[in-house]
Design an enzyme around this catalytic site. Structure first.
Site, PDB file in Angstrom:
ATOM      1  N   HIS A   1      19.516  68.227  44.248  1.00 55.77           N
ATOM      2  CA  HIS A   1      18.444  67.332  43.813  1.00 55.77           C
ATOM      3  C   HIS A   1      18.870  66.605  42.543  1.00 55.77           C
ATOM      4  O   HIS A   1      19.404  67.230  41.626  1.00 55.77           O
ATOM      5  CB  HIS A   1      17.166  68.136  43.562  1.00 55.77           C
TER       6      HIS A   1
ATOM      7  N   ASP B   1      11.462  71.084  46.486  1.00 51.72           N
ATOM      8  CA  ASP B   1      12.436  71.242  45.399  1.00 51.72           C
ATOM      9  C   ASP B   1      12.057  72.374  44.435  1.00 51.72           C
ATOM     10  O   ASP B   1      12.234  72.268  43.224  1.00 51.72           O
ATOM     11  CB  ASP B   1      12.596  69.911  44.620  1.00 51.72           C
TER      12      ASP B   1
ATOM     13  N   MET C   1      15.570  63.789  53.804  1.00 46.29           N
ATOM     14  CA  MET C   1      14.327  63.319  53.183  1.00 46.29           C
ATOM     15  C   MET C   1      13.073  63.943  53.784  1.00 46.29           C
ATOM     16  O   MET C   1      11.976  63.427  53.590  1.00 46.29           O
ATOM     17  CB  MET C   1      14.252  61.795  53.291  1.00 46.29           C
ATOM     18  N   ARG C   2      13.215  65.062  54.475  1.00 45.35           N
ATOM     19  CA  ARG C   2      12.048  65.727  55.054  1.00 45.35           C
ATOM     20  C   ARG C   2      11.936  67.153  54.534  1.00 45.35           C
ATOM     21  O   ARG C   2      12.951  67.786  54.219  1.00 45.35           O
ATOM     22  CB  ARG C   2      12.168  65.788  56.590  1.00 45.35           C
TER      23      ARG C   2
ATOM     24  N   GLN D   1      28.047  63.921  39.008  1.00 45.26           N
ATOM     25  CA  GLN D   1      27.867  65.350  38.729  1.00 45.26           C
ATOM     26  C   GLN D   1      27.497  66.118  40.002  1.00 45.26           C
ATOM     27  O   GLN D   1      27.912  67.270  40.181  1.00 45.26           O
ATOM     28  CB  GLN D   1      26.805  65.564  37.642  1.00 45.26           C
TER      29      GLN D   1
END
Lengths: 206, 206
Positions: A111, A147, A92-93, A175
């Site tokens: 993601h 991202d 989460m960084r 998925q």
């Protein structure tokens, strides 16, 4: 043989899917260590149970990036275990220049949306709030952005009218657990090349 | 029975797919008129050949929106033909408040990407430049924004490594020609409701 390090902040379900794929011979790699910025993350417990060296890396005082002393400590651990590739799995960084330079084109992330739609946190909730009819997941190389790096693989998920954030997230995770091992095996096989924003060499229709 | 008006700026391939679907009974609607802001657009010629009243609407002095005298002229034509629903089909201008108020929740558009990714012009080229592995098309209700309204239907297209803008656009158009008639038949059947950003009543998995 890829020496893979995994970095995560949460439950580590994607780490588990990678570990399963390595054990089944679907990814020709060793998982050499797991790092977490969260001392209580279940990903560390999963690693320990599997006999994979697991480390908490204190990333304070930063809240949203891995930089400074935390980054230096991560690099030290990665080198000690001979890691040559990093898979982020719910980390989460933001990864910063020190790690990116040490592993150029050798860090990937997964993601829970069809990027570039819905970068950032709780992408499945963003997708549901927006009202899209199709979402999915994206495996991509990591760059300086949030991202934004070159895309290796995307898999789609249909959004249902009665979806909750939890139900949509669960189908996207199914998925993810298919997509991430596939992408890492392509990397292990040396199939992929990054050309500008494009990833060349990935099979179509997976 | 829906009295459908179609507005476009270009070749009108989506108009043709709607016209074919109406003729085959796949959409329970009449196409009552076609408007274009481009006097030379082939959509006008297609309409004339099909016996559909076709009008050029001069939208100058504006370059990117339908407003002022052009909007008033469009409303006049739409009313004269009893239009009660508008399908934009390659219409290259923003629709403004006058038309939106006259047709509240009764204007739809088709866009060649999986919105909210790649709004605006040449979305297939944007997708190719970004390096996505999946793109597609989106049918949505029109609001004040650029390709931001509530989504009715999305269909996906896999991007190939050897795609050109033209080849990707062609495959997206194949999906558009499936998606737009479906969405308009759902509208003709009175299935759909707009609730906030969400469109309720669309069948899944189409």
């Amino acid at each position: 043989m890829l020496n893979l390090a995994v970095m995560g902040s949460g439950s580590g379900s994607n780490f588990q899917s990678l570990l399963n794929a390595v054990r089944d011979g679907r990814i020709e790699a060793r998982v050499v260590c797991v790092l977490s910025d969260n001392a209580d993350a279940f990903i560390l417990e999963r690693a320990r149970r599997a006999g994979v060296p697991a480390y908490f890396v204190d990333a304070s005082p930063f809240r949203t990036k891995l930089d400074g002393a935390g980054e230096a400590r991560a690099l030290e651990i990665l080198r000690a275990h001979g890691a040559d590739f990093i898979a982020l799995a719910g980390f989460m960084r933001l990864v910063k220049a020190g790690l990116l330079r040490a592993f150029p084109g050798r860090i990937v992330n997964i993601h829970p949306s069809l990027l570039p739609a819905f970068p950032g946190l709780q992408a499945w909730r963003q997708a549901l709030d927006y009202g899209v009819k199709v979402s999915g997941c994206t495996v991509h190389f990591v760059d300086e952005g949030t991202d934004t790096g070159p895309i290796i693989l995307q898999r789609t998920v249909l959004v249902r009218e009665d979806d909750t954030p939890e139900s949509l997230h669960a189908r996207i995770q199914e998925q993810e657990h298919i997509a991430y091992p596939l992408a890492l095996q392509w990397i292990a096989e040396g199939r992929l090349r990054i050309v500008g924003r494009h990833v060349i060499g990935a099979p179509n229709s997976v």
